[in-house]
Enzyme design. Structure first.
Site, PDB file in Angstrom:
ATOM      1  N   HIS A 241      20.626   0.496 -28.933  1.00  0.00           N
ATOM      2  CA  HIS A 241      19.212   0.858 -28.949  1.00  0.00           C
ATOM      3  C   HIS A 241      18.306  -0.197 -28.295  1.00  0.00           C
ATOM      4  O   HIS A 241      17.657   0.074 -27.288  1.00  0.00           O
ATOM      5  CB  HIS A 241      18.723   1.023 -30.401  1.00  0.00           C
ATOM      6  CG  HIS A 241      19.521   1.959 -31.236  1.00  0.00           C
ATOM      7  ND1 HIS A 241      19.423   3.334 -31.137  1.00  0.00           N
ATOM      8  CD2 HIS A 241      20.419   1.721 -32.227  1.00  0.00           C
ATOM      9  CE1 HIS A 241      20.228   3.896 -32.034  1.00  0.00           C
ATOM     10  NE2 HIS A 241      20.840   2.946 -32.702  1.00  0.00           N
TER      11      HIS A 241
HETATM   12  O1  RIB Z   1      17.095   3.078 -35.337  1.00  0.00           O
HETATM   13  C1  RIB Z   1      17.577   2.004 -34.535  1.00  0.00           C
HETATM   14  C2  RIB Z   1      16.737   0.781 -34.738  1.00  0.00           C
HETATM   15  O2  RIB Z   1      16.809   0.364 -36.092  1.00  0.00           O
HETATM   16  C3  RIB Z   1      17.240  -0.417 -33.914  1.00  0.00           C
HETATM   17  O3  RIB Z   1      16.155  -1.250 -33.573  1.00  0.00           O
HETATM   18  C4  RIB Z   1      18.131  -1.144 -34.879  1.00  0.00           C
HETATM   19  O4  RIB Z   1      18.221  -2.543 -34.611  1.00  0.00           O
HETATM   20  C5  RIB Z   1      17.395  -0.921 -36.172  1.00  0.00           C
HETATM   21  O5  RIB Z   1      16.358  -1.913 -36.253  1.00  0.00           O
END
Ligand code: RIB
Ligand code: CA
Length: 311
Positions: A241
């Site tokens: 992500h």
């Molecule tokens: O949903 C994904 C996000 O939530 C990413 O930033 C992961 O690191 C968590 O913080």
């Protein structure tokens, strides 16, 4: 002239890879790393950020601790994804570099006030508590921020934490509402795009085959991190992500999206933290975010691997 950024983060393995990507890229000048409670509590996120800086040999980057809980809700963490340390997957030495004494929110306000308008980009990778608190305490900084490029939210992918909400927004919906209503130019990396940045065996082995400490750490983190998403979604790999935020700064044409209206659910418990994205422009609500929908995944991993190789 390197682009000045501040990374706000809750490391987390994917945050760690994003930080490494930024520190490996001379196109970017990381003015500081501000930590927030999210994936794991603040003492761990502010420790993990320093672990990553030391792994990258960048103890020159100041790390600040910020808010230890959301504006108006109890903290929700995600050890079930990231492990109890938040950086499970590899044992790394305890950090020697100190945490800055200044609170992250004061650092954000002071730094934005001290630089010309439009010269600093904020890169939130976790819940938006620090950013919202800074905007509330110092409304004058809104016009100083060049852009906020954040990971959070979802539309077609809907929620990964509740059926309606993505984790970063779910943890602090009130903070997200403040940021999305701030008028600051926003670029949003939702699950719609990060779920297309999936690890594969070949992509993880490319990190491991770099033959470096950093490459080994990134491969170990992704091996650990992907087990949860693969079990949940039955996918071949897991979404990286947060590195999407930094990759956008380095190569924006890897991404495509739409400039649309995005608002945050903050009243219904059923859909709390949902990013209500007007992707089909069915309302007359003013566009406030560049909401990404697709990326060139091969190009993303090529960039990531090339840059990580430099550390
Ligand atoms: O949903 C994904 C996000 O939530 C990413 O930033 C992961 O690191 C968590 O913080
Ligand atoms: Ca994160």
């Amino acid at each position: 002239m390197a682009r000045k950024i501040i990374i706000d983060t809750d490391p987390g393995q994917d945050d760690a890879v994003a930080i490494l990507l930024a520190l490996a890229s001379p196109d970017l000048e990381v003015l500081g790393i501000t930590c927030v409670a999210g994936n794991v509590p603040l003492p761990l996120t502010s420790k993990n950020a320093r672990v990553v800086c030391e792994l990258a040999g960048r103890t020159d980057v100041p790390v600040y601790a910020g808010c230890d809980r959301p504006l108006a809700r109890d903290l929700v963490t995600a050890e079930y994804v990231h492990g109890k340390t938040g950086l499970d997957g590899i044992e790394l030495p305890e950090p020697q570099m100190p945490l800055q004494d200044q609170h992250a929110v004061d650092f954000l306000i002071e730094t934005l006030r001290a630089h010309p308008a439009g010269s600093i980009t904020l890169c939130p990778l976790g819940p938006l508590t620090n950013i919202a608190t800074a905007l509330q305490r110092a409304p004058d900084i809104a016009e100083k921020i060049a852009e906020i490029v954040l990971m959070g939210g979802a539309y077609f992918e809907v929620g990964n934490t509740t059926p309606a909400a993505e984790f970063n927004i779910h943890v602090d919906p009130q903070a997200a509402e403040i940021v999305f209503k701030s008028g600051v130019p926003l670029v949003v990396m939702p699950l719609d795009v990060t779920h297309k940045a999936l690890t594969t065996r070949a992509r993880v082995e490319a990190f491991r085959n770099l033959g470096t400490r950093v490459g080994h750490a990134v491969a170990s983190w992704t091996d650990f991190f992907e087990r949860f998403d693969m079990a949940k979604y039955g996918s071949e790999g897991a979404p990286l992500h947060d590195p999407c935020v930094i990759a956008y700064l380095l190569k924006p044409d890897l991404f495509t999206g739409r400039h649309i209206n995005v608002e945050i659910e903050t009243t219904s418990e059923l859909t709390m933290g949902m990013t209500v994205a007007d992707w089909w422009r069915v309302t007359d609500r003013a566009p406030n975010a560049m909401f990404m929908g697709d990326l060139d995944a091969d190009g993303f991993y090529k960039l990531l691997t090339e840059r990580i190789a430099r550390l």
